[in-house]
Design a protein around this motif. Structure first.
Motif, PDB file in Angstrom:
ATOM      1  N   UNK A 153     -16.686  -9.418 -11.468  1.00  0.00           N
ATOM      2  CA  UNK A 153     -15.627 -10.268 -10.893  1.00  0.00           C
ATOM      3  C   UNK A 153     -14.728  -9.496  -9.936  1.00  0.00           C
ATOM      4  N   UNK A 154     -15.045  -8.227  -9.716  1.00  0.00           N
ATOM      5  CA  UNK A 154     -14.239  -7.403  -8.802  1.00  0.00           C
ATOM      6  C   UNK A 154     -14.711  -7.623  -7.369  1.00  0.00           C
ATOM      7  N   UNK A 155     -13.818  -8.012  -6.445  1.00  0.00           N
ATOM      8  CA  UNK A 155     -14.227  -8.273  -5.054  1.00  0.00           C
ATOM      9  C   UNK A 155     -14.828  -7.025  -4.385  1.00  0.00           C
ATOM     10  N   UNK A 156     -15.752  -7.208  -3.464  1.00  0.00           N
ATOM     11  CA  UNK A 156     -16.407  -6.066  -2.787  1.00  0.00           C
ATOM     12  C   UNK A 156     -15.413  -5.146  -2.076  1.00  0.00           C
ATOM     13  N   UNK A 157     -14.370  -5.734  -1.444  1.00  0.00           N
ATOM     14  CA  UNK A 157     -13.412  -4.907  -0.708  1.00  0.00           C
ATOM     15  C   UNK A 157     -12.612  -3.995  -1.635  1.00  0.00           C
ATOM     16  N   UNK A 158     -12.461  -4.400  -2.897  1.00  0.00           N
ATOM     17  CA  UNK A 158     -11.773  -3.554  -3.873  1.00  0.00           C
ATOM     18  C   UNK A 158     -12.731  -2.493  -4.406  1.00  0.00           C
ATOM     19  N   UNK A 159     -13.981  -2.869  -4.620  1.00  0.00           N
ATOM     20  CA  UNK A 159     -14.966  -1.900  -5.095  1.00  0.00           C
ATOM     21  C   UNK A 159     -15.109  -0.727  -4.131  1.00  0.00           C
ATOM     22  N   UNK A 160     -14.903  -0.988  -2.841  1.00  0.00           N
ATOM     23  CA  UNK A 160     -15.030   0.074  -1.838  1.00  0.00           C
ATOM     24  C   UNK A 160     -13.955   1.146  -1.985  1.00  0.00           C
ATOM     25  N   UNK A 161     -12.802   0.791  -2.524  1.00  0.00           N
ATOM     26  CA  UNK A 161     -11.708   1.767  -2.627  1.00  0.00           C
ATOM     27  C   UNK A 161     -11.411   2.164  -4.071  1.00  0.00           C
ATOM     28  N   UNK A 162     -12.266   1.728  -5.012  1.00  0.00           N
ATOM     29  CA  UNK A 162     -12.046   2.061  -6.412  1.00  0.00           C
ATOM     30  C   UNK A 162     -12.061   3.567  -6.622  1.00  0.00           C
ATOM     31  N   UNK A 163     -11.053   4.048  -7.316  1.00  0.00           N
ATOM     32  CA  UNK A 163     -10.952   5.469  -7.669  1.00  0.00           C
ATOM     33  C   UNK A 163     -10.911   6.386  -6.455  1.00  0.00           C
ATOM     34  N   UNK A 164     -10.617   5.819  -5.296  1.00  0.00           N
ATOM     35  CA  UNK A 164     -10.380   6.661  -4.122  1.00  0.00           C
ATOM     36  C   UNK A 164      -9.131   7.498  -4.396  1.00  0.00           C
ATOM     37  N   UNK A 165      -9.168   8.788  -4.132  1.00  0.00           N
ATOM     38  CA  UNK A 165      -8.025   9.630  -4.535  1.00  0.00           C
ATOM     39  C   UNK A 165      -6.760   9.332  -3.735  1.00  0.00           C
ATOM     40  N   UNK A 166      -5.633   9.521  -4.394  1.00  0.00           N
ATOM     41  CA  UNK A 166      -4.370   9.476  -3.673  1.00  0.00           C
ATOM     42  C   UNK A 166      -4.295  10.680  -2.738  1.00  0.00           C
ATOM     43  N   UNK A 167      -3.522  10.540  -1.678  1.00  0.00           N
ATOM     44  CA  UNK A 167      -3.369  11.630  -0.724  1.00  0.00           C
ATOM     45  C   UNK A 167      -1.952  12.180  -0.757  1.00  0.00           C
ATOM     46  N   UNK A 168      -1.844  13.443  -0.402  1.00  0.00           N
ATOM     47  CA  UNK A 168      -0.533  14.057  -0.318  1.00  0.00           C
ATOM     48  C   UNK A 168       0.162  13.547   0.935  1.00  0.00           C
TER      49      UNK A 168
END
Length: 271
Positions: A226-241
């Motif tokens: 049920x997770x949209x594709x656009x969210x799956x693309x950024x899942x667990x993408x690291x935070x940046x400084x």
């Protein structure tokens, strides 16, 4: 004595239109000669049009072209009038226009005045305000569902398992947390064309430039179908400084330079 009053407002407006049209056409013809003396005369005639109309065709653009075309050599100055510290490297980068041959033919410049050299035109780049926002992290939590959960069945080899999963309270429910990082730097200023002998400002253009840092990531739990594709693309993408303020100001400065260079050395001015 009978005095007949007539309304001459229409006649006056027609006269004003005719005058502006004549001045405009003549100024354009003067600019097209390529002579600096003609460009100076064109500026004077374009200036007259601004006294007739606040806005008229592309007069403002032509006025900037005329000012640049009429000068032999300009002196460029970067003035930090803001409260922010701008490093010598920042100012030096602003001063380096890296002009092409055609741009130099239209209007060349120096930064440091040579002894005994007279400059009819000063290009004054005033930086009046610099603001860097603190880096912020915004979170948005919500739950999504698939519009057609029955389509999940094709991914199950065991149909009984599909029926079993349908009974789970999290079936077709994905809990999402979006995390959005943002930081901006904005520089306000203006370009002033100054007649050096008189100190008169011939023309002034406001300039605003912004640098934007942004990063988006997300976490999700529950039914990943049920997770949209656009969210799956950024899942667990690291935070940046977050970039340092000086870096943000430097990036905004690059954009500011592009803008004021485009004002002075507009491609429409370069033959």
């Amino acid at each position: 004595v009978n005095i007949e009053l007539k309304d001459h407002s229409k006649d006056l407006e027609v006269s004003r239109q005719n005058a502006a049209a004549y001045l405009y056409a003549h100024a354009v013809s003067l600019l097209n000669t390529g002579l600096k003396s003609d460009a100076g005369q064109a500026y004077s005639e374009l200036l007259l049009i601004t006294k007739l109309y606040n806005e008229y065709k592309d007069v403002e653009l032509l006025m900037r072209r005329a000012i640049g075309s009429s000068a032999n050599l300009a002196r460029l100055e970067i003035n930090n009038l803001s409260d922010a510290y701008l490093s010598p490297d920042f100012i030096a980068n602003m001063e380096n226009m890296a002009l092409t041959f055609k741009q130099r033919q239209y209007l060349n410049y120096v930064v440091k005045a040579e002894p005994g050299q007279k400059y009819s035109l000063v290009l004054s780049i005033d930086i009046t305000k610099v603001v860097v926002t603190p880096g912020t992290v915004n979170k948005k939590e919500y739950t999504t569902s698939h519009k057609s959960p029955e389509t999940f069945a094709v991914s199950y080899e065991d149909k009984a398992k599909f029926e079993e999963d349908k009974k789970h309270p999290d079936f077709n429910k994905c809990k999402i947390t979006e995390i959005y990082q943002v930081k901006t730097a904005t520089i306000w200023g203006k370009v002033r064309y100054v007649d050096q002998p008189s100190g008169k400002v011939l023309y002034e253009v406001p300039v605003t430039a912004q640098a934007l840092f942004e990063n988006m990531t997300a976490t999700a739990s529950g039914d990943m179908y049920a997770c949209p594709p656009e969210i799956q693309e950024i899942l667990d993408k690291p935070k940046k400084k977050f970039p340092k303020n000086a870096e943000m100001i430097g990036n905004a400065g690059k954009e500011f330079k592009i803008l004021f260079k485009g004002i002075i050395w507009n491609p429409a001015f370069i033959n």
